[in-house]
Enzyme design. Structure first.
Site, PDB file in Angstrom:
ATOM      1  CE  LYS A  37     125.170  70.021  -0.181  1.00 19.83           C
ATOM      2  NZ  LYS A  37     125.956  68.809  -0.526  1.00 19.83           N
ATOM      3  CB  THR A  39     121.286  69.448  -4.422  1.00 16.78           C
ATOM      4  OG1 THR A  39     120.065  68.741  -4.715  1.00 16.78           O
ATOM      5  CG2 THR A  39     121.897  68.919  -3.132  1.00 16.78           C
ATOM      6  CB  SER A  88     117.242  60.785  -6.304  1.00 19.08           C
ATOM      7  OG  SER A  88     116.854  61.853  -7.141  1.00 19.08           O
ATOM      8  CB  THR A 137     115.174  52.932  -4.551  1.00 19.38           C
ATOM      9  OG1 THR A 137     114.945  52.433  -5.851  1.00 19.38           O
ATOM     10  CG2 THR A 137     116.651  52.704  -4.220  1.00 19.38           C
ATOM     11  CG  ASP A 138     112.033  49.350  -7.335  1.00 14.39           C
ATOM     12  OD1 ASP A 138     112.831  50.288  -7.575  1.00 14.39           O
ATOM     13  OD2 ASP A 138     111.103  49.040  -8.109  1.00 14.39           O
ATOM     14  CD  GLU A 139     116.642  52.533  -9.557  1.00 13.07           C
ATOM     15  OE1 GLU A 139     117.800  52.466  -9.955  1.00 13.07           O
ATOM     16  OE2 GLU A 139     115.851  53.438  -9.877  1.00 13.07           O
ATOM     17  CE1 TYR A 163     119.141  56.879  -5.734  1.00 13.62           C
ATOM     18  CE2 TYR A 163     118.242  55.120  -7.108  1.00 13.62           C
ATOM     19  CZ  TYR A 163     118.085  56.067  -6.106  1.00 13.62           C
ATOM     20  OH  TYR A 163     116.877  56.182  -5.454  1.00 13.62           O
ATOM     21  CB  SER A 164     120.839  50.719  -7.052  1.00 14.59           C
ATOM     22  OG  SER A 164     121.759  50.222  -7.983  1.00 14.59           O
ATOM     23  CE  LYS A 167     117.963  55.624  -1.186  1.00 17.31           C
ATOM     24  NZ  LYS A 167     117.623  56.819  -0.363  1.00 17.31           N
ATOM     25  N   PRO A 218     113.383  60.901 -26.135  1.00 16.64           N
ATOM     26  CG  PRO A 218     115.013  61.733 -24.692  1.00 16.64           C
ATOM     27  CD  PRO A 218     113.698  62.070 -25.301  1.00 16.64           C
ATOM     28  CB  VAL A 219     112.751  55.498 -25.803  1.00 17.34           C
ATOM     29  CG1 VAL A 219     112.555  54.120 -25.193  1.00 17.34           C
ATOM     30  CG2 VAL A 219     111.489  56.325 -25.636  1.00 17.34           C
ATOM     31  N   PRO A 296     124.665  52.197 -19.648  1.00 21.39           N
ATOM     32  CG  PRO A 296     126.684  53.134 -18.935  1.00 21.39           C
ATOM     33  CD  PRO A 296     125.415  53.459 -19.651  1.00 21.39           C
ATOM     34  CG  HIS A 298     118.918  50.466 -18.628  1.00 24.58           C
ATOM     35  ND1 HIS A 298     118.313  51.018 -19.720  1.00 24.58           N
ATOM     36  CD2 HIS A 298     118.126  50.784 -17.578  1.00 24.58           C
ATOM     37  CE1 HIS A 298     117.206  51.647 -19.358  1.00 24.58           C
ATOM     38  NE2 HIS A 298     117.074  51.504 -18.055  1.00 24.58           N
TER      39      HIS A 298
HETATM   40  P1  NAD Z   1     114.978  64.349  -5.340  1.00 22.06           P
HETATM   41  O1  NAD Z   1     116.299  64.255  -6.033  1.00 22.06           O
HETATM   42  O2  NAD Z   1     113.826  64.965  -6.059  1.00 22.06           O
HETATM   43  O3  NAD Z   1     115.154  65.156  -3.963  1.00 22.06           O
HETATM   44  C1  NAD Z   1     116.228  64.980  -3.096  1.00 22.06           C
HETATM   45  C2  NAD Z   1     116.260  66.143  -2.121  1.00 22.06           C
HETATM   46  O4  NAD Z   1     117.343  65.922  -1.196  1.00 22.06           O
HETATM   47  C3  NAD Z   1     116.521  67.501  -2.787  1.00 22.06           C
HETATM   48  O5  NAD Z   1     115.605  68.468  -2.307  1.00 22.06           O
HETATM   49  C4  NAD Z   1     117.943  67.835  -2.377  1.00 22.06           C
HETATM   50  O6  NAD Z   1     118.175  69.244  -2.257  1.00 22.06           O
HETATM   51  C5  NAD Z   1     118.053  67.129  -1.035  1.00 22.06           C
HETATM   52  N1  NAD Z   1     119.429  66.795  -0.662  1.00 22.06           N
HETATM   53  C6  NAD Z   1     120.372  66.181  -1.449  1.00 22.06           C
HETATM   54  N2  NAD Z   1     121.511  66.036  -0.764  1.00 22.06           N
HETATM   55  C7  NAD Z   1     121.293  66.541   0.484  1.00 22.06           C
HETATM   56  C8  NAD Z   1     122.086  66.655   1.656  1.00 22.06           C
HETATM   57  N3  NAD Z   1     123.354  66.222   1.675  1.00 22.06           N
HETATM   58  N4  NAD Z   1     121.544  67.206   2.759  1.00 22.06           N
HETATM   59  C9  NAD Z   1     120.262  67.665   2.750  1.00 22.06           C
HETATM   60  N5  NAD Z   1     119.469  67.599   1.659  1.00 22.06           N
HETATM   61  C10 NAD Z   1     119.983  67.040   0.542  1.00 22.06           C
HETATM   62  O7  NAD Z   1     114.632  62.874  -4.867  1.00 22.06           O
HETATM   63  P2  NAD Z   1     113.212  62.125  -4.794  1.00 22.06           P
HETATM   64  O8  NAD Z   1     112.898  61.569  -6.129  1.00 22.06           O
HETATM   65  O9  NAD Z   1     112.237  63.003  -4.121  1.00 22.06           O
HETATM   66  O10 NAD Z   1     113.588  60.899  -3.843  1.00 22.06           O
HETATM   67  C11 NAD Z   1     113.557  61.045  -2.419  1.00 22.06           C
HETATM   68  C12 NAD Z   1     114.019  59.766  -1.779  1.00 22.06           C
HETATM   69  O11 NAD Z   1     113.189  58.687  -2.179  1.00 22.06           O
HETATM   70  C13 NAD Z   1     115.443  59.378  -2.160  1.00 22.06           C
HETATM   71  O12 NAD Z   1     116.088  58.871  -1.009  1.00 22.06           O
HETATM   72  C14 NAD Z   1     115.278  58.286  -3.197  1.00 22.06           C
HETATM   73  O13 NAD Z   1     116.348  57.390  -3.149  1.00 22.06           O
HETATM   74  C15 NAD Z   1     113.977  57.647  -2.750  1.00 22.06           C
HETATM   75  N6  NAD Z   1     113.175  57.021  -3.823  1.00 22.06           N
HETATM   76  C16 NAD Z   1     112.836  57.732  -4.948  1.00 22.06           C
HETATM   77  C17 NAD Z   1     112.046  57.125  -5.925  1.00 22.06           C
HETATM   78  C18 NAD Z   1     111.615  57.890  -7.169  1.00 22.06           C
HETATM   79  O14 NAD Z   1     110.996  57.284  -8.056  1.00 22.06           O
HETATM   80  N7  NAD Z   1     111.881  59.180  -7.289  1.00 22.06           N
HETATM   81  C19 NAD Z   1     111.612  55.814  -5.764  1.00 22.06           C
HETATM   82  C20 NAD Z   1     111.961  55.129  -4.597  1.00 22.06           C
HETATM   83  C21 NAD Z   1     112.738  55.738  -3.636  1.00 22.06           C
END
Ligand code: NAD
Length: 356
Positions: A37, A39, A88, A137-139, A163-164, A167, A218-219, A296, A298
């Protein structure tokens, strides 16, 4: 799957999705159709390496747009869907959870329905070979104490953030579409990724770029929260193993056996940068570390047991945390064409990125 399959990657313009597209096209074994999409997190600049390839196609669309998704599945005769599209970022989910429900839950539900209708039209052989791979995700497993416990595939779900929770819900829907309707699904739950093309509001790139520019690092809290870290290209190889050889209906935990506190991650980045780009007065960038009020809800610690994917699919992380982090930092040093426009636009130091 046998060679030369067509994969629909959702979210292929994001951090992990773009790494999936680049890897799968580079093998010569797949045609990749990237549906995204675009975003704020989607960036076509991450796909320059593949955009001219005859094995790659980009379509800008929402996963919830059933009409576009259904006609694309038929037109491209898709053999597998790798579903990565999601909202994400944990901090964004705290500020505005609605978009997380829309995309991660409702969007996944609509995508599952489109996939199911398409799958039902396939002949027996294609039906048997089809895969819907949900990347999670592991979350979803929630909070672990600092000193004990590890997430296995049997760990009950106990998500803490919007978020978690979103998912976790989508994981349940994917499993239900397998159990109820027979859709051939596989799932994977991965720990924190880092690497090239990572959006500069997440912890690792934010700290690299702030440290380079002499800004505060920032931490949250005291920096004691522990995460497992995996180099993104190792995750992509694990995803290839799962989508091609994972057992139907099964989930696979993916992790780097690299637990680090947030403070240790930030300090490691400072030390590597000090080595490659020493400051004029030879001081340490650790002096830029600034502790800020905790997020919050965390979760204290995530720890993942990747024994199942190692045993069943022969996958193993190739990078250590130190080697992967050094590669990542060198990439950011060499590729300001990619991150500078994003930083300059609106994200410079705007957020603290410890998100998913
Ligand atoms: P990201 O936020 O970098 O990318 C998400 C992508 O999805 C973007 O390109 C966005 O434009 C697209 N998107 C969002 N809403 C959409 C929609 N409605 N239709 C079509 N496209 C859409 O995310 P990421 O870090 O690359 O993570 C990818 C996947 O892996 C996610 O499902 C996330 O939950 C999972 N994940 C991420 C991590 C991490 O550390 N980043 C770890 C484990 C799992």
């Amino acid at each position: 799957m046998t060679a030369r399959k067509t994969i629909l990657v959702t979210g292929g313009a994001g951090f992990i999705g773009s790494a999936v597209c680049r890897h799968f096209v580079s093998t010569g074994r797949y045609r990749v159709v990237n549906l995204d999409k675009l975003t704020y997190a989607g960036n076509l600049a991450s796909l320059r390496a593949v955009e001219g390839s005859p094995d790659y196609r980009f379509v800008q669309a929402d996963i919830a747009d059933d009409g576009t998704v259904r006609s694309l599945l038929r037109e491209e005769k898709v053999d597998a869907i790798m579903h990565l599209a999601a909202e994400s970022h944990v901090d964004r989910s705290i500020d505005g959870p609605g978009a997380f429900l829309e995309t991660n839950v409702v969007g996944t539900f609509r995508l599952l329905n489109s996939a199911l209708d398409y799958w039902r039209e396939l002949d027996g052989e294609c039906q048997a070979a089809f895969r819907f791979h949900h990347i999670s995700t592991d979350e979803v497993f929630g909070d672990l104490p600092f000193d004990s416990g590890i997430f296995t595939e049997e760990t009950p779900y106990a998500p803490s953030s919007p978020y978690s929770a979103s998912k976790a819900a989508s994981d349940h829907f994917v499993r239900a579409w397998h159990e109820t309707y027979g859709l051939p699904v596989v799932l994977s739950n991965c720990s924190n990724n880092y690497g090239p093309f990572h959006f500069p509001e997440k912890l690792v790139p934010l700290v690299i770029l702030n440290a380079l520019e002499g800004r505060p690092l920032p931490v949250y809290g005291k920096g004691e929260n522990v995460r497992d870290w995996l180099f993104v290209d190792d995750h992509v190889k694990a995803l290839e193993a799962v989508v091609t050889a994972g057992r139907l209906g099964e989930s696979y935990n993916i992790g780097g056996r690299a637990e680090r506190t947030n403070l240790a991650v930030v300090e490691a980045i400072c030390d590597i940068l000090d080595r490659h780009r020493p400051l004029a007065d030879a001081s340490s960038r650790r002096a830029l570390i600034t502790f800020v009020a905790d997020r919050p809800g965390h979760d204290r610690r995530y720890a993942i047991d990747p024994a199942k994917i190692e045993r069943e699919l022969g996958w193993r992380a190739e990078e250590t945390f130190e080697s992967g982090l050094e590669k990542t930092i060198l990439w950011y040093l060499d590729n300001d064409w990619w991150w500078r426009p994003i930083r300059e636009k609106k994200y410079a130091g705007a957020r603290l990125g410890h998100g998913g």
